[in-house]
Enzyme design. Structure first.
Site, mmCIF file in Angstrom:
data_model
loop_
_atom_site.group_PDB
_atom_site.id
_atom_site.type_symbol
_atom_site.label_atom_id
_atom_site.label_comp_id
_atom_site.label_asym_id
_atom_site.label_seq_id
_atom_site.Cartn_x
_atom_site.Cartn_y
_atom_site.Cartn_z
ATOM 1 N N HIS A 222 0.690 -1.379 -0.106
ATOM 2 C CA HIS A 222 0.200 -0.111 -0.114
ATOM 3 C C HIS A 222 0.774 1.344 0.264
ATOM 4 C CE1 HIS A 222 -3.281 -2.911 0.736
ATOM 5 N NE2 HIS A 222 -3.980 -1.979 0.189
ATOM 6 N N ARG A 329 -10.952 3.568 -1.243
ATOM 7 C CA ARG A 329 -10.321 2.879 -0.194
ATOM 8 C C ARG A 329 -10.765 3.574 1.265
ATOM 9 N NH1 ARG A 329 -6.197 1.627 -4.031
ATOM 10 N NH2 ARG A 329 -5.483 -0.584 -4.120
ATOM 11 N N ARG A 370 -15.743 1.101 -0.894
ATOM 12 C CA ARG A 370 -15.366 0.133 -0.397
ATOM 13 C C ARG A 370 -15.537 0.017 1.024
ATOM 14 N NH1 ARG A 370 -9.822 -2.719 -1.605
ATOM 15 N NH2 ARG A 370 -8.921 -1.201 -0.018
ATOM 16 N N GLU A 471 -10.940 -11.256 -4.247
ATOM 17 C CA GLU A 471 -9.375 -11.235 -4.016
ATOM 18 C C GLU A 471 -8.858 -12.246 -3.337
ATOM 19 O OE1 GLU A 471 -8.743 -7.407 -2.333
ATOM 20 O OE2 GLU A 471 -10.627 -7.553 -0.955
ATOM 21 N N ASN A 494 -4.383 -7.316 -6.644
ATOM 22 C CA ASN A 494 -3.263 -7.400 -5.621
ATOM 23 C C ASN A 494 -3.188 -8.316 -4.700
ATOM 24 O OD1 ASN A 494 -2.825 -4.841 -7.189
ATOM 25 N ND2 ASN A 494 -3.771 -3.566 -5.513
ATOM 26 N N ASP A 495 -4.305 -8.536 -4.104
ATOM 27 C CA ASP A 495 -4.521 -9.758 -3.257
ATOM 28 C C ASP A 495 -4.891 -10.970 -3.811
ATOM 29 O OD1 ASP A 495 -4.337 -8.654 -0.547
ATOM 30 O OD2 ASP A 495 -6.070 -7.424 -0.881
ATOM 31 N N ARG A 505 2.624 -9.676 -0.403
ATOM 32 C CA ARG A 505 2.689 -8.617 -1.270
ATOM 33 C C ARG A 505 3.730 -7.397 -0.915
ATOM 34 N NH1 ARG A 505 -3.416 -6.123 -1.310
ATOM 35 N NH2 ARG A 505 -2.561 -4.074 -1.999
ATOM 36 N N CYS A 542 -9.929 -3.979 -10.317
ATOM 37 C CA CYS A 542 -9.438 -2.642 -9.255
ATOM 38 C C CYS A 542 -7.913 -2.519 -8.742
ATOM 39 C CB CYS A 542 -10.812 -2.160 -8.332
ATOM 40 S SG CYS A 542 -10.620 -3.316 -6.995
HETATM 41 C C1 PEP Z 1 -6.582 -5.467 -4.372
HETATM 42 O O1 PEP Z 1 -6.385 -6.212 -3.761
HETATM 43 O O2 PEP Z 1 -6.152 -5.487 -5.726
HETATM 44 C C2 PEP Z 1 -7.146 -4.284 -3.902
HETATM 45 C C3 PEP Z 1 -7.692 -3.443 -5.120
HETATM 46 O O3 PEP Z 1 -7.426 -3.815 -2.830
HETATM 47 P P1 PEP Z 1 -6.208 -3.425 -1.872
HETATM 48 O O4 PEP Z 1 -5.088 -2.968 -2.869
HETATM 49 O O5 PEP Z 1 -6.607 -2.108 -1.211
HETATM 50 O O6 PEP Z 1 -6.016 -4.409 -0.858
HETATM 51 MG MG MG Z 2 -7.279 -5.969 -1.524
#
Ligand code: PEP
Ligand code: MG
Length: 604
Positions: A222, A329, A370, A471, A494-495, A505, A542
């Site tokens: 993040h 977010r 979200r 995710e 991402n997750d 990550r 996303c």
């Molecule tokens: C993701 O996991 O791709 C996502 C958009 O959520 P975050 O990056 O906030 O975990």
């Molecule tokens: Mg996520």
């Protein structure tokens, strides 16, 4: 002599400036420039802090003197002597006041800057006993900072950039750099830290720093995501950066290549200035696409939405040409709050105001809110976080919807605020990290309960479209069940990558295994999109993959028509879309899916 460090390129662009090194634990001290007439006052603050700490130590010593000789720990007495000696060291005092007088650093900054210098000297000592005295130095530093803290400002509490420029001075600027600066300009400052939290970075927006380097962090941590949103050059995972880069070194951050150059030669500075100019020209060119509709060569419209962290990000999203917010977010409203306890989280009124502000700023365009995704690498402040123990893996713990369901009162407050804001514009309510049918059912019940409460209180609220983030691989494998309950799905790549490949990550030691092109990841994404298409439900991506131009053609070929990314990434993705023929990409995307080495499948 110049040398380079390599890390992860997380936020594009180039900055050439002076390093401000902060090691862990010291990042959270205030860094700001003082006015010339405050120099005396700042030095007096330091002297007062030093005297207070010395007094504290002397009191401890006299307390020890009252112990019977056998009970008084000899090491402790010796240790306190060392601390006093360090405190009274004239070289230390002079070093700190030089930063204040010469650079106009505030006392805390001057103190940490000088401690960095001395701590290096300790590292270089041959004698192991002396080397170990570094720990004493750190303890003295902490005591001094604590003594200063009473009146300390918050992290990155800053004067404005203009004020900062007035103080930064142009001393020691390499001639080649000085030539490039406007007469009244000062070179940028670049932050070098072991780590920065996402909430540290939010405060970066008002800070004097023009870029940053960290030692830890992965491409989709993040910290990296927020840096991209801020659009400042950044490199993460540059090992040992805070040891190898010294206070005040001249450095170049190349956020496109993930390279940090320390003490660059005049030739390198020239070369990077040229690259910097080229980058600005290219951005300007892409920016001109902001009002161009995002449609492929064969006429398929593709919605490009924005990922935002705070209400203030809505305006830049519109400027970049976003046709809505695809991911707000909201956890960022909850982070960086220094008070302790759940009662200090934003209340319904504060949240409602924030959500309504985004809806109003987006002028009738859809906003995907979200629900809070706290946990893993997005912790609340100490004392407010979900109760994972430090030794447990927070990415697999009480995160996101799991925490919300464990704290129903807190969750209800957020749901009520979102529903009430929905009276002011189109809202998509998106729930992160769902994996179990029971979680889906509990979430839906909570939404019903929030509506029932608002009804009984006679408070107005609006309709929302309900969406789930996919995710977790378990969710990807049971998309049909999700589609029975939700109006749309949003793929959090991402997750999804992290959990599919079992690669943290944020852990840079396994960054090479965090592979968005892994066939299993691509297969899951294709499957989710296909199921949504069959059921006639909306689906978007996303995660960071949405803003990565190397994935645009592949996702278009799978039939995806909705992408949400940081606003800064929208123009480049739009350019890709304008050049693509969606129908013609379908066989290629299928070939990519069938390959064990997807990146080797050339786009013909
Ligand atoms: C993701 O996991 O791709 C996502 C958009 O959520 P975050 O990056 O906030 O975990
Ligand atoms: Mg996520």
């Amino acid at each position: 002599m110049s040398f380079a460090l390599h890390g992860q390129a997380v936020s594009r662009g180039i900055v050439i400036g002076r390093a401000v090194v902060m090691t862990t634990g010291r990042v959270d001290v205030a860094h700001y420039f003082i006015e010339a007439d405050q120099v005396g006052k700042e030095i007096r603050r330091l002297v007062a802090a030093r005297d207070a700490v010395a007094q504290e130590i002397r009191q401890l010593q006299s307390g020890l003197a009252n112990f019977p000789a056998s009970d008084a720990p000899a090491e402790l007495t010796a240790l306190l002597d060392v601390h006093l000696m360090l405190l009274e060291d004239q070289a230390l005092a002079k070093g700190v006041s030089d930063w204040i007088v010469g650079r106009h650093y505030n006392a805390e900054w001057a103190l940490t800057a000088q401690f960095e210098v001395i701590s290096r000297q300790f590292d270089e000592m041959e004698d192991p006993y002396l080397r170990e005295r570094k720990a004493d130095l750190e303890q003295v530093g902490e005591r001094l900072l604590a003594a200063l803290r009473g009146e300390a400002k918050s992290l990155f509490d800053q004067v404005t950039a203009d004020e900062a420029d007035a103080h930064r001075g142009r001393t020691d600027v390499p001639p080649v750099l000085a030539d490039k600066l406007q007469p009244d300009d000062s070179p940028p400052l670049v932050l070098v830290a072991r780590d920065l939290s996402p909430s540290d970075l939010l405060q970066f927006k008002q800070s004097v720093f023009g870029g940053f380097v960290t030692e830890v962090g992965g491409k989709t941590s993040h910290t990296a995501i927020v840096a991209r949103g801020l659009d400042i050059p950044a490199v993460v995972g540059a090992r040992q950066a805070s040891q190898l880069i010294r206070q005040d070194d001249w450095i170049i951050i190349d956020g496109d290549e993930g390279v940090v150059i320390i003490d660059p030669s005049p030739l390198l500075i020239e070369e990077y200035f040229f690259k910097q100019r080229q980058g600005s020209v290219e951005r300007e060119r892409l920016h001109r696409l902001r009002h161009t509709p995002s449609v492929t060569l064969d006429g398929a419209p593709v919605q490009l939405m924005a990922n935002i962290e705070l209400p203030a990000d809505a305006e830049p999203a519109l400027q970049a040409g976003a046709v809505g917010v695809g991911l707000f977010r909201t956890e960022f409203l909850f982070m960086g709050r220094t008070n302790k306890g759940l009662s200090q989280l934003p209340d319904e009124a504060e949240q409602f105001t924030a959500y309504k502000a985004v809806l109003e700023a987006m002028h009738g365009l859809p906003v995907t809110i979200r629900t809070i995704d706290i946990g893993a690498d997005k912790p609340l402040e100490r004392g407010m976080r979900p109760s994972s123990e430090d030794h447990l893996n927070p990415a697999l713990g009480l995160r996101a919807i799991r925490w919300c369901l464990a704290e129903p009162a807190m969750f209800l407050v957020q749901l009520r605020a979102i529903l009430r804001a929905a009276a002011f514009g189109p809202v998509n309510l998106l729930v992160p990290m769902l994996a179990h049918v029971s979680e889906i059912k509990q979430t839906l019940l909570m939404i019903d309960r929030a509506r029932a409460q608002l009804d009984s209180e006679g408070l107005a609220y609006g309709p929302v479209r309900l969406g789930a983030m996919i995710e977790v691989p378990a969710a990807a494998l049971m998309v049909d069940i999700f589609l029975e309950h939700f109006d749309f799905l949003s793929i959090g790549t991402n997750d999804l990558i992290q959990y599919t490949l079992a690669v943290d990550r944020v852990d840079q030691s396994v960054t090479h295994l965090y592979d968005p092109w892994h066939p299993a990841v691509l297969g899951l994404i294709a499957q989710i999109i296909a199921r949504c298409q069959e059921k006639g439900k909306d689906v978007s991506v996303c995660g960071e993959m949405a803003g990565d131009v190397t994935f645009t053609a592949f996702l278009l070929g799978l039939g995806l028509r909705n992408l949400s990314m940081h606003p800064t990434q929208i123009p480049a993705v739009k350019q890709q879309i304008l050049r693509s023929h969606a129908k013609n990409l379908e066989p290629w995307s299928r070939a990519v899916l069938d390959s064990a080495d997807p990146q080797s499948v050339a786009l013909t």
